[in-house]
Enzyme design. Structure first.
Site, PDB file in Angstrom:
ATOM      1  N   CYS A  36      -1.566   1.719  -3.059  1.00 14.27           N
ATOM      2  CA  CYS A  36      -2.534   2.805  -2.825  1.00 14.27           C
ATOM      3  C   CYS A  36      -1.909   4.197  -2.808  1.00 14.27           C
ATOM      4  O   CYS A  36      -2.405   5.107  -3.485  1.00 14.27           O
ATOM      5  CB  CYS A  36      -3.238   2.617  -1.486  1.00 14.27           C
ATOM      6  N   GLU A  44      -7.103   1.865 -13.202  1.00 13.36           N
ATOM      7  CA  GLU A  44      -6.429   3.005 -12.567  1.00 13.36           C
ATOM      8  C   GLU A  44      -5.178   3.399 -13.357  1.00 13.36           C
ATOM      9  O   GLU A  44      -4.937   4.585 -13.622  1.00 13.36           O
ATOM     10  CB  GLU A  44      -6.053   2.656 -11.123  1.00 13.36           C
ATOM     11  N   LYS A  79       0.063   5.319  -6.046  1.00 14.34           N
ATOM     12  CA  LYS A  79      -0.955   5.327  -7.106  1.00 14.34           C
ATOM     13  C   LYS A  79      -1.823   6.575  -7.016  1.00 14.34           C
ATOM     14  O   LYS A  79      -2.064   7.270  -8.003  1.00 14.34           O
ATOM     15  CB  LYS A  79      -1.789   4.044  -6.996  1.00 14.34           C
ATOM     16  N   TYR A 118      -9.133  -3.408 -10.720  1.00 12.83           N
ATOM     17  CA  TYR A 118      -8.803  -2.111 -10.124  1.00 12.83           C
ATOM     18  C   TYR A 118      -7.544  -1.508 -10.758  1.00 12.83           C
ATOM     19  O   TYR A 118      -7.510  -0.361 -11.196  1.00 12.83           O
ATOM     20  CB  TYR A 118      -8.465  -2.280  -8.640  1.00 12.83           C
ATOM     21  N   CYS A 122       0.830  -1.209   0.000  1.00 11.61           N
ATOM     22  CA  CYS A 122       0.000   0.000   0.000  1.00 11.61           C
ATOM     23  C   CYS A 122       0.862   1.256   0.000  1.00 11.61           C
ATOM     24  O   CYS A 122       0.672   2.159  -0.823  1.00 11.61           O
ATOM     25  CB  CYS A 122      -0.930  -0.022   1.208  1.00 11.61           C
ATOM     26  N   GLU A 168     -25.362  15.838  -2.782  1.00  9.73           N
ATOM     27  CA  GLU A 168     -26.752  16.056  -2.375  1.00  9.73           C
ATOM     28  C   GLU A 168     -27.728  15.222  -3.217  1.00  9.73           C
ATOM     29  O   GLU A 168     -28.855  14.965  -2.800  1.00  9.73           O
ATOM     30  CB  GLU A 168     -27.136  17.540  -2.431  1.00  9.73           C
ATOM     31  N   HIS A 227     -26.102  22.186  -0.478  1.00  3.70           N
ATOM     32  CA  HIS A 227     -26.241  22.729  -1.817  1.00  3.70           C
ATOM     33  C   HIS A 227     -25.227  23.838  -2.074  1.00  3.70           C
ATOM     34  O   HIS A 227     -24.994  24.664  -1.192  1.00  3.70           O
ATOM     35  CB  HIS A 227     -27.663  23.294  -1.972  1.00  3.70           C
TER      36      HIS A 227
HETATM   37  P1  NDP Z   1      -8.030  -7.962 -10.012  1.00  2.00           P
HETATM   38  O1  NDP Z   1      -8.165  -9.363  -9.562  1.00  2.00           O
HETATM   39  O2  NDP Z   1      -8.941  -6.924  -9.508  1.00  2.00           O
HETATM   40  O3  NDP Z   1      -8.104  -7.914 -11.597  1.00  2.00           O
HETATM   41  C1  NDP Z   1      -7.318  -8.739 -12.401  1.00  2.00           C
HETATM   42  C2  NDP Z   1      -7.713  -8.532 -13.829  1.00  2.00           C
HETATM   43  O4  NDP Z   1      -6.845  -9.285 -14.661  1.00  2.00           O
HETATM   44  C3  NDP Z   1      -9.129  -9.005 -14.120  1.00  2.00           C
HETATM   45  O5  NDP Z   1      -9.709  -8.146 -15.067  1.00  2.00           O
HETATM   46  C4  NDP Z   1      -8.900 -10.398 -14.692  1.00  2.00           C
HETATM   47  O6  NDP Z   1      -9.881 -10.784 -15.611  1.00  2.00           O
HETATM   48  C5  NDP Z   1      -7.615 -10.188 -15.437  1.00  2.00           C
HETATM   49  N1  NDP Z   1      -6.863 -11.419 -15.578  1.00  2.00           N
HETATM   50  C6  NDP Z   1      -6.604 -12.357 -14.634  1.00  2.00           C
HETATM   51  N2  NDP Z   1      -5.890 -13.375 -15.159  1.00  2.00           N
HETATM   52  C7  NDP Z   1      -5.702 -13.075 -16.461  1.00  2.00           C
HETATM   53  C8  NDP Z   1      -5.067 -13.742 -17.536  1.00  2.00           C
HETATM   54  N3  NDP Z   1      -4.491 -14.932 -17.367  1.00  2.00           N
HETATM   55  N4  NDP Z   1      -5.076 -13.153 -18.748  1.00  2.00           N
HETATM   56  C9  NDP Z   1      -5.690 -11.964 -18.927  1.00  2.00           C
HETATM   57  N5  NDP Z   1      -6.316 -11.292 -17.943  1.00  2.00           N
HETATM   58  C10 NDP Z   1      -6.317 -11.843 -16.736  1.00  2.00           C
HETATM   59  O7  NDP Z   1      -6.512  -7.645  -9.734  1.00  2.00           O
HETATM   60  P2  NDP Z   1      -5.707  -6.323  -9.736  1.00  2.00           P
HETATM   61  O8  NDP Z   1      -4.341  -6.794 -10.073  1.00  2.00           O
HETATM   62  O9  NDP Z   1      -6.319  -5.254 -10.572  1.00  2.00           O
HETATM   63  O10 NDP Z   1      -5.789  -5.862  -8.227  1.00  2.00           O
HETATM   64  C11 NDP Z   1      -5.550  -6.786  -7.155  1.00  2.00           C
HETATM   65  C12 NDP Z   1      -6.336  -6.394  -5.941  1.00  2.00           C
HETATM   66  O11 NDP Z   1      -5.734  -5.282  -5.327  1.00  2.00           O
HETATM   67  C13 NDP Z   1      -7.761  -5.966  -6.225  1.00  2.00           C
HETATM   68  O12 NDP Z   1      -8.630  -7.040  -6.271  1.00  2.00           O
HETATM   69  C14 NDP Z   1      -8.061  -5.057  -5.075  1.00  2.00           C
HETATM   70  O13 NDP Z   1      -8.606  -5.779  -4.012  1.00  2.00           O
HETATM   71  C15 NDP Z   1      -6.710  -4.484  -4.710  1.00  2.00           C
HETATM   72  N6  NDP Z   1      -6.610  -3.104  -5.184  1.00  2.00           N
HETATM   73  C16 NDP Z   1      -7.413  -2.154  -4.643  1.00  2.00           C
HETATM   74  C17 NDP Z   1      -7.363  -0.861  -5.081  1.00  2.00           C
HETATM   75  C18 NDP Z   1      -8.272   0.165  -4.499  1.00  2.00           C
HETATM   76  O14 NDP Z   1      -8.842  -0.057  -3.444  1.00  2.00           O
HETATM   77  N7  NDP Z   1      -8.470   1.306  -5.173  1.00  2.00           N
HETATM   78  C19 NDP Z   1      -6.426  -0.434  -6.109  1.00  2.00           C
HETATM   79  C20 NDP Z   1      -5.652  -1.514  -6.634  1.00  2.00           C
HETATM   80  C21 NDP Z   1      -5.746  -2.780  -6.168  1.00  2.00           C
HETATM   81  P3  NDP Z   1     -11.276 -11.456 -15.147  1.00  2.00           P
HETATM   82  O15 NDP Z   1     -12.159 -10.352 -14.684  1.00  2.00           O
HETATM   83  O16 NDP Z   1     -11.770 -12.087 -16.420  1.00  2.00           O
HETATM   84  O17 NDP Z   1     -10.947 -12.461 -14.103  1.00  2.00           O
END
Ligand code: NDP
Length: 456
Positions: free
Chosen positions: A53, A186, A56, A182, A48, A446, A441
Site C-alpha cells: 500500500c 495499479e 505503491k 488490484y 503494506c 456533491e 459546491h
Molecule cells: P487478485 O486476486 O486481486 O488478482 C489476481 C489476478 O490475477 C486476477 O485478475 C486473476 O484472474 C489473475 N490470475 C490468477 N491466477 C492466474 C493465472 N494462473 N494466470 C493468469 N492470471 C491469473 O490479486 P492481486 O495480486 O492483484 O492482489 C492481492 C490482494 O491484495 C487483493 O485481492 C487485495 O485484497 C489486496 N490489495 C489491495 C489493494 C488496495 O486496497 N488498493 C492494492 C493491492 C492489493 P481472475 O480474475 O480470472 O481470477
C-alpha cells in the site's frame, strides 16, 4: 518444553509476523498487560508498509505528475519539458519506508513488546524456535501474511512480481503486467504514468472481477484512452530472453516483446516455513490457516488473522481483526465479532476506484428491484485542459426500503470520497437521507447528494 512463567523465553502471547495485523495485536495485547514478543524475519510493517500500500501509493503520486504537468498548461503554466528520474523516486520512497520501519520499531518498543529477529518454526504447539532460541507462548498468533505467486509456465525466471517493482535497478522501456486484480491495474497505471510503454494482460473477458460491471467497463475505456494497451482473454505460456528483451508467448498464439514482465496473479499465505505440521493446525487448500470468527484455529491457543487466513486481504481489515482479538482475549469488555459487511476499498488505478457495499449484480440478486443512479461527467479541473478523463459515480438503492446498498466511483480522489460515504452506507442510510444532505459546491463529491434521475 516448559511453560514456566518465570522463564525469560516465556510469553503470554507470541506473535509471528510484524505486519499490520501482527504489530497491532502485539501492541494492544501488551497495553492490556500481556507479556508479548513479535517475531519477524523480513521487515517491520509487513507487505503494506514495505512492498504494498504505502510505496505503491507513493508511486501512484509520482506517476500522476505526468498528467499534472500537461494539465497545468491549460491554466497558463509554461513548463520546460519534464524529465523523470527513476532512481530519485525509488530511493526517496525507500528512505520514507525506512523511516516508517523505525516508527514501527518505536511503537513496539514503546508498548513494551519484545522484537525478535528471525524465522519462526514451531517446535511443538506451544514452542517456537528462532535460530537457536526457543520461545514459549501461552497463546500464539500467526500473522505471517502472504506473498506474490506465479502461475506455471516455461521461463518463470524471467518474471518479476510486485515486490521487485519497488526496487528495480532501472525502469523498463516496455512492460507487460499480467493479472487483472488490484495490483495489476495499479501497476499498469504507475508504469504508464512514468513513461513506460505498458500492456495489461488479463486471462478473462474483463478485468477487476468482483467490482461493479459499470465501473469495470468505465475503467477499461479510461485506461485505453490514456494509452495503456489492454489484452484480455489471453495468458502467458512461456517467456524467453531474446536479443531485444523478453519474448512473452501468449495463449492466443501472439508474442509480446518487453523489457519487464510483471506478474500480479494473486498472493499465497506464508505458512510453508512455519513447520505447522507439529501443531495439528488445520490449513485450507491454498495453505491458508483456517479460523473461526474469534480467529481461533482448531488448536485452541493458536490464533491467526490477516492475509495468512486468505480472507479479506486489506490492511485495515487485519488491524480491525487484531483489535477484536485482543479485546476478546485480554480485556473484560464485552466480546466482539467483526462485521465484514460493507468494507470500503479503493483501487489506485488512474483514475482511482472507490467502492462500498454491493455491486449492482449482487444487489439485484439479493433484493430484486433496485433504483440505480449514475453520473458520468468531466471533472471541473479538466475543463481548462486537454485531459479527456471523465468521472463516474453510481448509487444503488434497494427500492423496497430506500436504503443505499452500494456506492461506486471512478475518478480523482475516489478513495477519499468513498471513505466518507462508507459511513452512511454502514449506518444503513436511505436515498432520502442522501437527498437531504446539502452538497459542498463545487466538488465532485456533491454528485452523491444531488442525483435525482434514475438511470434509464
Ligand atoms: P487478485 O486476486 O486481486 O488478482 C489476481 C489476478 O490475477 C486476477 O485478475 C486473476 O484472474 C489473475 N490470475 C490468477 N491466477 C492466474 C493465472 N494462473 N494466470 C493468469 N492470471 C491469473 O490479486 P492481486 O495480486 O492483484 O492482489 C492481492 C490482494 O491484495 C487483493 O485481492 C487485495 O485484497 C489486496 N490489495 C489491495 C489493494 C488496495 O486496497 N488498493 C492494492 C493491492 C492489493 P481472475 O480474475 O480470472 O481470477
Amino acid at each position: 518444553m516448559t511453560d514456566s512463567t518465570a522463564n525469560e523465553n516465556s510469553y503470554d502471547l507470541l506473535v509471528l509476523g510484524a505486519g499490520s495485523g501482527g504489530v497491532r495485536a502485539a501492541r494492544m495485547a501488551a497495553s492490556y498487560g500481556a507479556r508479548v514478543a513479535v517475531i519477524e524475519n523480513r521487515f517491520l510493517g509487513g507487505t503494506c508498509v514495505n512492498v504494498g500500500c504505502v510505496p505503491k501509493k507513493l508511486f501512484v503520486y509520482g506517476s500522476h505528475f505526468a498528467e499534472e504537468f500537461s494539465d497545468a498548461q491549460g491554466y497558463g503554466w509554461q513548463l520546460p519539458k519534464a524529465e523523470f528520474d527513476w532512481p530519485t523516486l525509488r530511493d526517496n520512497k525507500t528512505r520514507e519506508i525506512e523511516r516508517l520501519n523505525g516508527v514501527y520499531a518505536s511503537l513496539l518498543d514503546g508498548a513494551g513488546v519484545e522484537r525478535v529477529w528471525g524465522t519462526a518454526r514451531f517446535v511443538d504447539a506451544h514452542n517456537v524456535a528462532v535460530d537457536d532460541r526457543v520461545l514459549y507462548g501461552k497463546r500464539i498468533l500467526i500473522a505471517t501474511g502472504g506473498r506474490p505467486t506465479l502461475p506455471e509456465f516455461d521461463g518463470q525466471e524471467h518474471a518479476l512480481v510486485s515486490d521487485d517493482l519497488f526496487y528495480l535497478e532501472r525502469l523498463p522501456r516496455r512492460a507487460v503486467v499480467v493479472g487483472g486484480g488490484y495490483i495489476g491495474v495499479e501497476f499498469a497505471g504507475i508504469l504508464h504514468g512514468l513513461g513506460v510503454e505498458s500492456t495489461l494482460l488479463y486471462r478473462g473477458e474483463l478485468f477487476l472481477r468482483g467490482f461493479d460491471r459499470t465501473i469495470r467497463e468505465f475503467v477499461r475505456a479510461e485506461l485505453e484512452q490514456k494509452g495503456i494497451a489492454l489484452r484480455f482473454e489471453t495468458n502467458v505460456t512461456a517467456i524467453d530472453a531474446g536479443p531485444e528483451g523478453k519474448r512473452v508467448q501468449l495463449t492466443d498464439g501472439t508474442e509480446l516483446e518487453v523489457d519487464a514482465a510483471i506478474f500480479a496473479t494473486g498472493r499465497v499465505p506464508n505458512t510453508d516455513q512455519l513447520n505447522l505440521s507439529v501443531t495439528q493446525v488445520a490449513l485450507g487448500d491454498r495453505g491458508e490457516i483456517l479460523i473461526d470468527e474469534q480467529y481461533q484455529t482448531n488448536v485452541p491457543h493458536i490464533y491467526a488473522l490477516g492475509d495468512v487466513t486468505d480472507r479479506v486481504q486489506l490492511t485495515p481489515v487485519a488491524i480491525a481483526e487484531a483489535m477484536v482479538l485482543t479485546n476478546n482475549l485480554y480485556t473484560d469488555n464485552p466480546k466482539r465479532v467483526l462485521d465484514y459487511d460493507n468494507i470500503p476499498t479503493a483501487v489506485f488505478c488512474q483514475p482511482n476506484i472507490g467502492t462500498v457495499g454491493l455491486t449492482e449484480e449482487e444487489a439485484a440478486a439479493q433484493f430484486g428491484t433496485l433504483r440505480v443512479y449514475e453520473s458520468n461527467f468531466r471533472p471541473m479541473k479538466y475543463t481548462l485542459t486537454s485531459n479527456s478523463e471523465r468521472s463516474l459515480m453510481k448509487l444503488i438503492v434497494n427500492d423496497a426500503d430506500d436504503r443505499v446498498v452500494g456506492v461506486h466511483m471512478a475518478g480523482p480522489d475516489a478513495g477519499e470520497i468513498i471513505q466518507g460515504i462508507a459511513i452512511a452506507v454502514k449506518a444503513g442510510l436511505t436515498k432520502a437521507d442522501f437527498d437531504q444532505t446539502i452538497g459542498i459546491h463545487p466538488t465532485a463529491a456533491e454528485e452523491f447528494v444531488t442525483m435525482r434521475a434514475e438511470r434509464a
